[in-house]
Write an enzyme that holds these catalytic residues in place. Structure first.
Site, PDB file in Angstrom:
ATOM      1  N   CYS A  47     -82.365   2.769   8.442  1.00  0.00           N
ATOM      2  CA  CYS A  47     -81.055   2.221   8.089  1.00  0.00           C
ATOM      3  C   CYS A  47     -80.387   3.184   7.126  1.00  0.00           C
ATOM      4  CB  CYS A  47     -81.185   0.821   7.505  1.00  0.00           C
ATOM      5  SG  CYS A  47     -81.879   0.809   5.880  1.00  0.00           S
TER       6      CYS A  47
ATOM      7  N   ARG B  29     -83.228  -5.548   9.340  1.00  0.00           N
ATOM      8  CA  ARG B  29     -84.622  -5.214   9.038  1.00  0.00           C
ATOM      9  C   ARG B  29     -85.456  -6.451   8.714  1.00  0.00           C
ATOM     10  NH1 ARG B  29     -87.861  -1.065   7.243  1.00  0.00           N
ATOM     11  NH2 ARG B  29     -89.272  -1.712   5.594  1.00  0.00           N
TER      12      ARG B  29
ATOM     13  N   ARG C  31     -72.547  -9.363   5.593  1.00  0.00           N
ATOM     14  CA  ARG C  31     -73.995  -9.613   5.725  1.00  0.00           C
ATOM     15  C   ARG C  31     -74.540 -10.350   4.500  1.00  0.00           C
ATOM     16  NH1 ARG C  31     -77.166  -4.744   5.714  1.00  0.00           N
ATOM     17  NH2 ARG C  31     -78.698  -6.381   5.514  1.00  0.00           N
TER      18      ARG C  31
ATOM     19  N   ARG D 100     -87.173   3.678   5.550  1.00  0.00           N
ATOM     20  CA  ARG D 100     -87.746   2.345   5.423  1.00  0.00           C
ATOM     21  C   ARG D 100     -88.872   2.064   6.420  1.00  0.00           C
ATOM     22  NH1 ARG D 100     -82.908  -1.823   4.094  1.00  0.00           N
ATOM     23  NH2 ARG D 100     -84.532  -2.983   3.042  1.00  0.00           N
TER      24      ARG D 100
ATOM     25  N   ASP E 100     -80.684  -3.378  -5.736  1.00  0.00           N
ATOM     26  CA  ASP E 100     -79.553  -4.021  -5.057  1.00  0.00           C
ATOM     27  C   ASP E 100     -78.331  -4.181  -5.968  1.00  0.00           C
ATOM     28  OD1 ASP E 100     -80.927  -4.162  -2.697  1.00  0.00           O
ATOM     29  OD2 ASP E 100     -81.366  -6.302  -2.816  1.00  0.00           O
TER      30      ASP E 100
ATOM     31  N   LYS F 162     -79.698 -14.855  -0.156  1.00  0.00           N
ATOM     32  CA  LYS F 162     -79.956 -14.321   1.190  1.00  0.00           C
ATOM     33  C   LYS F 162     -81.400 -13.869   1.337  1.00  0.00           C
ATOM     34  CE  LYS F 162     -78.821  -9.877   2.118  1.00  0.00           C
ATOM     35  NZ  LYS F 162     -80.011  -9.181   2.667  1.00  0.00           N
ATOM     36  N   ASN F 163     -81.876 -13.114   0.363  1.00  0.00           N
ATOM     37  CA  ASN F 163     -83.212 -12.530   0.489  1.00  0.00           C
ATOM     38  C   ASN F 163     -84.328 -13.557   0.340  1.00  0.00           C
ATOM     39  OD1 ASN F 163     -82.041 -10.108   0.956  1.00  0.00           O
ATOM     40  ND2 ASN F 163     -82.564  -9.190  -1.021  1.00  0.00           N
TER      41      ASN F 163
HETATM   42  C1  UD1 Z   1     -86.095  -6.123   0.146  1.00  0.00           C
HETATM   43  C2  UD1 Z   1     -84.703  -6.701   0.086  1.00  0.00           C
HETATM   44  C3  UD1 Z   1     -83.687  -5.617  -0.230  1.00  0.00           C
HETATM   45  C4  UD1 Z   1     -84.093  -4.873  -1.482  1.00  0.00           C
HETATM   46  C5  UD1 Z   1     -85.524  -4.388  -1.395  1.00  0.00           C
HETATM   47  C6  UD1 Z   1     -86.019  -3.773  -2.698  1.00  0.00           C
HETATM   48  C7  UD1 Z   1     -84.856  -8.538   1.639  1.00  0.00           C
HETATM   49  C8  UD1 Z   1     -84.397  -9.128   2.932  1.00  0.00           C
HETATM   50  N1  UD1 Z   1     -84.385  -7.332   1.360  1.00  0.00           N
HETATM   51  O1  UD1 Z   1     -86.100  -5.194   1.237  1.00  0.00           O
HETATM   52  O2  UD1 Z   1     -82.410  -6.239  -0.407  1.00  0.00           O
HETATM   53  O3  UD1 Z   1     -83.245  -3.753  -1.659  1.00  0.00           O
HETATM   54  O4  UD1 Z   1     -86.404  -5.477  -1.084  1.00  0.00           O
HETATM   55  O5  UD1 Z   1     -85.865  -4.650  -3.756  1.00  0.00           O
HETATM   56  O6  UD1 Z   1     -85.558  -9.163   0.883  1.00  0.00           O
HETATM   57  N2  UD1 Z   1     -91.674   0.829   2.018  1.00  0.00           N
HETATM   58  C9  UD1 Z   1     -92.604   1.636   2.636  1.00  0.00           C
HETATM   59  N3  UD1 Z   1     -93.444   1.068   3.546  1.00  0.00           N
HETATM   60  C10 UD1 Z   1     -93.401  -0.270   3.858  1.00  0.00           C
HETATM   61  C11 UD1 Z   1     -92.451  -1.083   3.208  1.00  0.00           C
HETATM   62  C12 UD1 Z   1     -91.602  -0.508   2.293  1.00  0.00           C
HETATM   63  O7  UD1 Z   1     -92.671   2.842   2.370  1.00  0.00           O
HETATM   64  O8  UD1 Z   1     -94.192  -0.722   4.700  1.00  0.00           O
HETATM   65  C13 UD1 Z   1     -90.735   1.431   1.047  1.00  0.00           C
HETATM   66  C14 UD1 Z   1     -89.276   1.326   1.529  1.00  0.00           C
HETATM   67  O9  UD1 Z   1     -88.957   2.378   2.404  1.00  0.00           O
HETATM   68  C15 UD1 Z   1     -88.526   1.397   0.225  1.00  0.00           C
HETATM   69  C16 UD1 Z   1     -89.466   0.676  -0.746  1.00  0.00           C
HETATM   70  O10 UD1 Z   1     -90.749   0.679  -0.137  1.00  0.00           O
HETATM   71  O11 UD1 Z   1     -88.369   2.741  -0.176  1.00  0.00           O
HETATM   72  C17 UD1 Z   1     -89.052  -0.752  -1.050  1.00  0.00           C
HETATM   73  O12 UD1 Z   1     -88.948  -1.456   0.160  1.00  0.00           O
HETATM   74  P1  UD1 Z   1     -89.229  -3.030   0.264  1.00  0.00           P
HETATM   75  O13 UD1 Z   1     -89.562  -3.568  -1.081  1.00  0.00           O
HETATM   76  O14 UD1 Z   1     -90.182  -3.244   1.370  1.00  0.00           O
HETATM   77  O15 UD1 Z   1     -87.813  -3.568   0.676  1.00  0.00           O
HETATM   78  P2  UD1 Z   1     -87.490  -4.630   1.784  1.00  0.00           P
HETATM   79  O16 UD1 Z   1     -88.493  -5.715   1.770  1.00  0.00           O
HETATM   80  O17 UD1 Z   1     -87.185  -3.960   3.074  1.00  0.00           O
END
Ligand code: UD1
Length: 452
Positions: free
Chosen positions: A151, A127, A431, A156, A338, A57-58
C-alpha cells in the site's frame, strides 16, 4: 523496525510559497463516490467548539472478523459508518455472514459461512481484510485468504502473522497469491519479531480455538487489542494480558454470542484536536478516552497547547500559536504513527525547527511534498522529516495519497490563510473519517465537498 535511510531530499526547492447519527449518510455513501469528489476549503479561521468522536475503525474491523468464530449472533454498538467498515461488511457477507447495519448498531451472525475463503478482489481493497485468516482457520481448520499486497505507506508484509500461525501448528503455503493455511492449531509460545497490531490480533483470535495454552510475547499493546480481547472473552474465550506485552490464551472448544460497545476512535479524536490547535482555535472532543492518547497529548502540551482532559472530554487550545517539538512514532503507548501526518502539518507553522522520525512504516511522509506546495518548509532525510516553521500556509490544489495524509491536507487547508485548497482523491479520507466536512463545518470551517 527502523525505516531505511533514503537520500536527503529538500522538498522546499524553488516553489516555496512560505509567505506567499446520520443513517442516511450510511445508505447514500458509496465507495466509488469519493473518486470524483473533491473537498474545497477556504482556511484561515480558528476552529472552535465541540465534536463527538465516533467508534474506532481499527477496533471495529477486527471485532467484525472475530464474529466468524461465534456460534451465536453478536451485536456491536458504536460502529462507525466508514468505507473500511463497508468493505469488511462486504467481505464477510460474501462469505455468508448475515449482517445488519443500522445507524451505529450492527448485528452479525456467522452460521451461514460455509467456505473459509477470502477472495483477492475484496482483500486487496483493505489490508485489514487479512484479519479473517486467524478466525477462519480457528473455526474451519483450514482457510484460503488472498495476500493483501502493498500500500502507499509501505510494503507491509504479513510474515509475522504467518510465522505465528505456523508456531501454532498451521501448515502454510502461498498459492497463486493466496495464503492456504491448514490446522489443527495447538497452543504454543511465540515471540513476535515486532509488535505488529494486525499480527497480534490475528494470532490472539486463532489461539482462542487452539488446543492448549498459547503465550504470545512482544505483542502490540494498542487499546484496540484490549477491545478485541474484551469481546472475545465475552464470547467465551479465555484471554489474559491484553494491553501488556504478553498475552496468554487458553483454548476453548466453542465461542458464543456477545454484545459489545466499540471504543472511541483515538486517531479521530487526535485529528480533531490537532485541527483545533493548528488553526489556533479551541476544540473539545466528546466521547473520547484520554487514556488512549498518552504520548500524543503530552506532545501537544510540549508544543505549547493548553490541554485538559476530564472524563471522556478532551479540550485543546492554542490561542498564542505553537513552538517546534521533536516527534518519534512508536508502537503504543508511544506517539501513534496514525497521527504523524496531521502533527507534521500542525508543526509547519510552529516557531522553530521540528524533527519528526517515523519508525513504524518506511514510507509515511507522502503528505510532505503536498504541504510544501502549500508553502511549508520540509526536508526529508531518510525516516526523519525536518520541519521549519513558516509564518503562513497558502491554499493550493493537492492530492490525497492515503488515509492519514488526506487528514493532514484537510488540516493544512484549514490553516492556509490565503487562497483556497482543493483536495482530490478524497475517497482516502472516507475510509476513516465519517462526514468529515460536516463536522469541521460545525466547528466553524469553510469546507464543502464538490463533485467533479
Ligand atoms: C494497524 C492499524 C494502522 C496503524 C498500524 C500501526 C488497523 C486496521 N490498522 O495496521 O492504522 O497505522 O497498526 O499502528 O488496525 N509488519 C511486518 N510484518 C508483519 C506485520 C507487520 O513487517 O507481518 C510491519 C509493517 O510493515 C509495519 C509495522 O510492522 O512497518 C507495523 O505494522 P502493523 O502494526 O502490523 O500495522 P497494521 O496492523 O497493518
Amino acid at each position: 523496525m527502523e525505516a531505511g535511510q533514503a537520500p536527503r531530499r529538500n522538498l522546499t526547492g524553488s516553489n516555496q510559497m512560505g509567505h506567499g447519527t446520520d443513517e442516511r449518510w450510511c445508505v447514500m455513501s458509496t465507495p466509488n463516490g469519493g473518486f470524483v469528489d473533491k473537498i474545497l476549503i477556504r482556511g484561515g479561521k480558528p476552529l472552535n467548539g465541540a465534536v463527538h468522536v465516533r467508534g474506532a475503525k481499527n477496533a471495529a474491523l477486527p471485532l467484525m472478523a472475530a464474529v466468524i468464530m461465534a456460534e451465536e449472533p453478536c451485536t456491536l454498538h458504536n460502529v462507525p459508518c466508514l468505507h473500511d467498515v463497508f468493505t469488511m461488511d462486504k467481505l464477510l457477507s460474501t462469505m455468508g455472514m448475515q449482517i445488519e447495519f443500522t445507524g451505529r448498531y450492527m448485528t452479525l451472525q456467522a452460521d451461514g459461512i460455509s467456505e473459509p475463503y477470502a477472495p483477492y478482489d475484496l482483500v486487496r481493497k483493505m489490508r485489514a481484510s487479512f484479519f479473517v485468516l486467524g478466525p477462519l482457520l480457528a473455526r474451519f481448520g483450514s482457510a484460503k485468504v488472498s495476500l493483501p499486497g502493498g500500500c502507499a505507506i509501505g510494503t507491509r508484509p504479513v510474515d509475522i502473522h504467518l510465522k505465528g500461525l505456523e508456531a501454532l501448528g498451521a501448515s502454510i503455503c502461498i498459492e497463486d497469491g493466496y495464503v492456504v493455511a491448514k490446522g489443527p492449531l495447538n497452543g504454543a509460545n511465540y515471540a513476535l519479531d515486532f509488535p505488529s497490531v494486525g499480527a497480534t490480533e490475528n494470532l490472539m483470535m486463532a489461539a482462542c480455538r487452539a488446543k492448549g495454552v498459547t503465550r504470545l510475547t512482544n505483542v502490540a499493546r494498542e487499546p484496540e487489542i484490549e477491545d478485541l480481547a474484551y469481546l472475545l472473552n465475552t464470547m467465551g474465550a479465555q484471554i489474559s494480558g491484553a494491553g501488556t506485552d504478553m498475552i496468554t490464551v487458553v483454548g476453548v472448544d466453542s465461542l458464543g454470542g456477545a454484545e459489545h460497545v466499540v471504543i472511541p476512535d483515538r486517531i479521530e479524536a487526535g485529528t480533531f484536536l490537532v485541527a483545533g490547535v493548528a488553526t489556533h482555535g479551541d476544540v473539545t472532543v466528546l466521547n473520547a478516552n484520554p487514556d488512549h492518547l498518552p504520548g500524543f497529548l503530552d506532545k501537544l502540551r510540549e508544543a505549547g497547547a493548553e490541554v485538559e482532559a476530564h472524563g471522556s472530554r478532551i479540550r485543546a487550545a492554542a490561542p498564542n500559536g505553537l513552538r517546534a517539538v521533536d516527534v518519534t512514532t512508536r508502537p503504543y503507548p508511544g506517539f501513534p504513527t496514525d497521527l504523524q501526518a496531521q502533527t507534521m502539518t500542525m508543526l509547519c507553522r510552529a516557531e522553530g525547527v521540528s524533527h519528526i522520525k517515523e519508525t513504524v512504516f518506511e514510507n509515511r511522509f507522502m503528505q510532505a511534498a503536498e504541504l510544501v506546495r502549500m508553502g511549508a518548509d520540509i526536508t526529508l532525510d531518510g525516516n526523519t522529516a525536518i520541519v521549519r516553521g513558516v509564518p503562513r500556509l497558502s491554499g493550493a490544489p493537492v492530492m490525497a495519497s492515503d488515509l492519514r495524509a488526506s487528514a493532514a491536507l484537510v488540516i493544512a487547508g484549514l490553516m492556509a490563510d490565503q487562497g483556497a485548497t482543493a483536495i482530490a482523491r478524497v475517497y482516502h479520507i472516507d475510509r476513516g473519517y465519517e462526514q468529515i466536512e460536516e463536522r469541521l463545518a460545525a466547528l466553524g470551517a469553510t469546507i464543502e465537498r464538490v463533485r467533479n
